[in-house]
Design a protein around this motif. Structure first.
Motif, short mmCIF file in Angstrom:
data_model
loop_
_atom_site.label_atom_id
_atom_site.label_comp_id
_atom_site.label_asym_id
_atom_site.label_seq_id
_atom_site.Cartn_x
_atom_site.Cartn_y
_atom_site.Cartn_z
N ARG A 57 0.82 -1.22 0.00
CA ARG A 57 0.00 0.00 0.00
C ARG A 57 0.85 1.26 0.00
O ARG A 57 0.55 2.24 -0.68
CB ARG A 57 -0.89 -0.01 1.26
CG ARG A 57 -2.20 0.66 1.10
CD ARG A 57 -3.27 0.27 2.10
NE ARG A 57 -2.91 -0.60 3.17
CZ ARG A 57 -2.60 -0.20 4.41
NH1 ARG A 57 -2.58 1.08 4.71
NH2 ARG A 57 -2.31 -1.07 5.35
N TYR A 58 1.94 1.27 0.77
CA TYR A 58 2.79 2.46 0.85
C TYR A 58 3.91 2.46 -0.19
O TYR A 58 4.71 3.39 -0.24
CB TYR A 58 3.39 2.60 2.26
CG TYR A 58 2.35 2.94 3.31
CD1 TYR A 58 1.88 4.24 3.45
CD2 TYR A 58 1.83 1.96 4.14
CE1 TYR A 58 0.91 4.55 4.41
CE2 TYR A 58 0.87 2.26 5.10
CZ TYR A 58 0.42 3.56 5.22
OH TYR A 58 -0.54 3.87 6.16
N GLY A 59 3.98 1.38 -0.98
CA GLY A 59 4.98 1.32 -2.04
C GLY A 59 6.41 1.27 -1.51
O GLY A 59 7.34 1.78 -2.15
N ILE A 60 6.60 0.64 -0.36
CA ILE A 60 7.95 0.53 0.22
C ILE A 60 8.67 -0.62 -0.47
O ILE A 60 8.17 -1.74 -0.51
CB ILE A 60 7.86 0.31 1.75
CG1 ILE A 60 7.25 1.57 2.39
CG2 ILE A 60 9.23 -0.02 2.35
CD1 ILE A 60 6.88 1.42 3.84
N ARG A 61 9.85 -0.36 -1.03
CA ARG A 61 10.50 -1.36 -1.87
C ARG A 61 11.87 -1.82 -1.37
O ARG A 61 12.47 -2.67 -1.96
CB ARG A 61 10.67 -0.79 -3.29
CG ARG A 61 9.36 -0.59 -4.02
CD ARG A 61 8.76 -1.92 -4.44
NE ARG A 61 7.45 -1.76 -5.04
CZ ARG A 61 6.29 -1.91 -4.37
NH1 ARG A 61 6.30 -2.25 -3.09
NH2 ARG A 61 5.13 -1.73 -4.97
N ASP A 62 12.37 -1.24 -0.28
CA ASP A 62 13.71 -1.64 0.15
C ASP A 62 13.75 -2.18 1.56
O ASP A 62 14.71 -2.01 2.29
CB ASP A 62 14.70 -0.48 -0.01
CG ASP A 62 14.14 0.83 0.52
OD1 ASP A 62 13.02 0.80 1.06
OD2 ASP A 62 14.82 1.85 0.42
N VAL A 63 12.65 -2.82 1.96
CA VAL A 63 12.60 -3.50 3.26
C VAL A 63 12.44 -4.99 3.00
O VAL A 63 11.53 -5.41 2.29
CB VAL A 63 11.42 -2.97 4.11
CG1 VAL A 63 11.23 -3.84 5.36
CG2 VAL A 63 11.68 -1.52 4.52
N LEU A 64 13.36 -5.79 3.55
CA LEU A 64 13.29 -7.24 3.37
C LEU A 64 12.42 -7.83 4.48
O LEU A 64 12.46 -7.36 5.61
CB LEU A 64 14.69 -7.86 3.43
CG LEU A 64 15.72 -7.29 2.45
CD1 LEU A 64 17.08 -7.96 2.67
CD2 LEU A 64 15.26 -7.51 1.02
N VAL A 65 11.68 -8.85 4.14
CA VAL A 65 10.80 -9.50 5.12
C VAL A 65 11.13 -10.99 5.14
O VAL A 65 11.28 -11.62 4.10
CB VAL A 65 9.31 -9.30 4.75
CG1 VAL A 65 8.41 -10.03 5.75
CG2 VAL A 65 8.96 -7.83 4.71
#
Lengths: 127, 178
Positions: A57-65
């Motif tokens: 939703r927030y378009g966060i692309r550089d956080v690994l899960v």
């Protein structure tokens, strides 16, 4: 019902093309949701769902899960550990979908620990 | 556990910790014949006979962070509660095969729950794991195979949060529509 259709696979490929999460990419932060039996029974999968939803939703692309097993603190589940680049890991306890969204936005994305939800700062391995 | 899909997630987490590279999930629901069978088959390190005899004991675990191992015993209790049973077959270096049987219409049978979310969670944490998920309801079968999905992804990992989330939505839509 059958298998995934060509159209569904095409949509997945188009989504993948828009993704910047390339294989083996290094993110600025890593969120590990504890997914032992205790975590799962306490709501860890719902926390993971909320996390993925918020990332999208927030378009966060550089956080690994990722996930891990039980850390031995079962009564504090659901738990997650956030490792922000250059900072010690922080364990968050008794999580809810709302809490993990705030942790994503404030800690994993901006580097500001959410103190009121934090249980401990330090190593993932319990001795 | 609130749902059977959470038990399945828990058992697959065991599979991946046992080093499995391939996991097959087979679910068969028959309302007419009143049964629900869940099978989880992996190619992990497997167990010897001595370990196998203890595996349903909630006070047995191979982990060192705590002294209980309740995942399989809870799943077995869920099956027993619903007029079924759970069996485990395993051999060293040959993997493990867990089968849980339930009376479909039993009042104490837990709902299947959100299998799409379970599959997505496994994908996120195990980007190289191959999963085949077959789910038949009254003879109508849905099949999800990571090898097929991977073939269209290019350089993007299947565990990318946005891609995994998208795959989850597709599985969910399929299961709600059909």
């Amino acid at each position: 019902m059958g298998k995934l259709t060509i159209e569904e696979l095409r949509k997945i490929r188009e989504k993948a093309k828009r993704s910047t999460n390339l294989r083996d990419a290094q993110g600025k932060a890593k969120i590990t949701v504890h997914m032992g039996t205790c975590g799962i029974a306490s709501g860890a999968r719902e926390v993971m769902d909320a996390l993925l939803d918020a990332i999208d939703r927030y378009g966060i692309r550089d956080v690994l899960v990722t996930t891990s097993g039980c850390a031995g603190l079962c009564s504090h589940e659901p738990m997650a550990t956030v490792e922000y680049h250059g900072s010690p890991p922080v364990k968050y306890a008794k999580l809810t979908p709302e809490k993990i969204e705030r942790i994503l936005l404030e800690h994993a994305d901006k580097g500001h620990m959410v103190e009121e939800y934090a249980l401990a700062i330090g190593s993932e391995k319990m001795s | 556990m609130k749902e059977l899909s959470l038990h399945i997630l828990d058992i697959i987490e065991n599979s991946t910790r046992a080093g499995a590279k391939n996991v097959e999930i087979v679910i068969e629901e028959s309302r007419k014949e009143d049964y629900l069978v869940i099978e989880i088959i992996d190619d992990g390190c497997g167990m010897d006979d001595q370990t196998l005899t203890k595996v349903l004991n909630p006070f047995f675990t191979t982990k060192d962070v705590r002294r209980v191992g309740i995942g399989l015993s809870m799943f077995r209790q869920a099956a027993l509660r619903a007029g079924g049973d759970l069996t485990v077959r395993s051999a060293p270096s040959k993997g493990t095969h867990v089968t849980a049987r339930f009376k479909y219409a039993h009042i104490d049978r837990q709902p299947m729950g959100d299998m799409a979310s379970t599959i997505t969670t496994v994908l996120i944490s195990n980007p190289d794991l191959e999963i085949v998920y077959r789910h038949a309801v009254d003879g109508d079968q849905f099949v999800f195979d990571t090898r097929v999905v991977r073939s269209v992804l290019g350089d993007v990992t299947i565990s990318s949060p946005d891609v995994a989330r998208f795959i989850c939505d597709i599985i969910r839509a399929r299961q709600n529509l059909d």
